[in-house]
Design a protein around this motif. Structure first.
Motif, PDB file in Angstrom:
ATOM      1  N   TYR A   1      -2.878   3.004   7.862  1.00  0.00           N
ATOM      2  CA  TYR A   1      -3.529   3.104   6.555  1.00  0.00           C
ATOM      3  C   TYR A   1      -4.880   3.767   6.708  1.00  0.00           C
ATOM      4  O   TYR A   1      -5.420   3.869   7.818  1.00  0.00           O
ATOM      5  N   GLU A   2      -5.433   4.235   5.597  1.00  0.00           N
ATOM      6  CA  GLU A   2      -6.739   4.901   5.606  1.00  0.00           C
ATOM      7  C   GLU A   2      -7.805   4.080   4.879  1.00  0.00           C
ATOM      8  O   GLU A   2      -8.973   4.122   5.230  1.00  0.00           O
ATOM      9  N   ASN A   3      -7.388   3.329   3.863  1.00  0.00           N
ATOM     10  CA  ASN A   3      -8.342   2.632   3.007  1.00  0.00           C
ATOM     11  C   ASN A   3      -8.896   1.386   3.706  1.00  0.00           C
ATOM     12  O   ASN A   3      -8.197   0.393   3.891  1.00  0.00           O
ATOM     13  N   THR A   4     -10.167   1.421   4.082  1.00  0.00           N
ATOM     14  CA  THR A   4     -10.758   0.283   4.790  1.00  0.00           C
ATOM     15  C   THR A   4     -10.980  -0.922   3.876  1.00  0.00           C
ATOM     16  O   THR A   4     -11.362  -1.992   4.350  1.00  0.00           O
ATOM     17  N   ALA A   5     -10.752  -0.756   2.593  1.00  0.00           N
ATOM     18  CA  ALA A   5     -10.877  -1.883   1.671  1.00  0.00           C
ATOM     19  C   ALA A   5      -9.636  -2.782   1.665  1.00  0.00           C
ATOM     20  O   ALA A   5      -9.658  -3.874   1.103  1.00  0.00           O
ATOM     21  N   PHE A   6      -8.562  -2.311   2.298  1.00  0.00           N
ATOM     22  CA  PHE A   6      -7.360  -3.154   2.372  1.00  0.00           C
ATOM     23  C   PHE A   6      -7.690  -4.449   3.121  1.00  0.00           C
ATOM     24  O   PHE A   6      -8.315  -4.419   4.193  1.00  0.00           O
ATOM     25  N   ASP A   7      -7.245  -5.581   2.570  1.00  0.00           N
ATOM     26  CA  ASP A   7      -7.602  -6.862   3.185  1.00  0.00           C
ATOM     27  C   ASP A   7      -6.416  -7.808   3.354  1.00  0.00           C
ATOM     28  O   ASP A   7      -6.598  -8.978   3.707  1.00  0.00           O
ATOM     29  N   TYR A   8      -5.222  -7.305   3.117  1.00  0.00           N
ATOM     30  CA  TYR A   8      -4.040  -8.160   3.208  1.00  0.00           C
ATOM     31  C   TYR A   8      -2.866  -7.267   3.511  1.00  0.00           C
ATOM     32  O   TYR A   8      -2.670  -6.249   2.838  1.00  0.00           O
TER      33      TYR A   8
END
Lengths: 113, 114
Positions: free
Chosen positions: A25-32
């Protein structure tokens, strides 16, 4: 724009083997980061999930390995069985519990007897 | 427990016709979703609803509409079907707001637009 890249598209292993499915993934805001398992004719069902504060999670024969710095996570199936033959989807979510899941394109796993 | 019930299980629809896919849940989940599943493309979010009375657009909303009049029902309408809407449609629900609450999926509606 595909936000979760899953590979391989398909996978064939012998019974007892250890299939590994990878997601990036690229989005560092992913948290789950959950994994879903889908059998033919059925809807997907949650298999196992991990948060980025741990590097590994095991549930029975299923293990998620998580590498936050590389932005990658993978599913390992120990001692695979023909009954594990299914399509597996990784997913990711941003925005806490209010966010929507973004799914990978899926991996069709076949475990040969 | 039934969970998510989708109807019909399959349908063949002529292009240009309208159709409503039905979805009902009995888990009192506040959030509901519609996904389409296409070979090689995975699951893509069409529309979602965080709570009764509200809806939002997902990744592929064009050509589809939804409503959420109550907690249990979340119908998906195709106003004028096109062949590219041939797909398997999955409805799902979750207790949004609850940490780690999983999505619960129905068994899908297979739609063929000719």
């Amino acid at each position: 724009q595909q936000q979760v890249k899953q590979s391989p598209q398909s996978l064939i292993v012998q019974k007892g083997g250890i299939p590994i499915i990878n997601c990036a993934y690229e989005n560092t805001a992913f948290d789950y980061f959950p994994w879903y398992q889908q059998f033919p004719g059925k809807g997907p069902a949650l298999l196992i999930a991990i948060r980025p504060d741990v590097s590994e999670k095991k549930e029975g024969r299923f293990t998620i390995s998580f590498n936050k710095s590389a932005k990658q996570f993978s599913l390992h199936i120990m001692d695979s069985q023909p009954g594990d033959s299914a399509t597996y989807f990784c997913a990711a979510r941003a925005g806490g519990s209010q966010g929507n899941l973004i799914f990978g394109k899926g991996t069709k796993l076949s475990v040969k007897p | 427990t039934a969970g998510i019930t989708q109807a019909p299980t399959s349908q063949i629809l002529a292009a240009g016709r309208s159709m409503t896919l039905r979805c009902t849940q009995d888990m009192r989940h506040n959030a509901m979703y519609w996904y389409r599943q296409d070979l090689g493309l995975g699951l893509r979010l069409i529309h979602y609803s965080n709570t009764a009375g509200t809806t939002g657009k997902g990744e592929v909303p064009d050509g589809y509409s939804v409503s959420r009049a109550n907690t249990d029902d979340f119908p998906l309408t195709l106003a004028s079907a096109v062949p590219s809407q041939t797909s398997v449609y999955f409805c799902a629900s979750s207790a949004r707001g609850a940490a780690n609450s999983p999505l619960h999926f129905g068994n899908g509606t297979r739609l063929t637009v000719t």
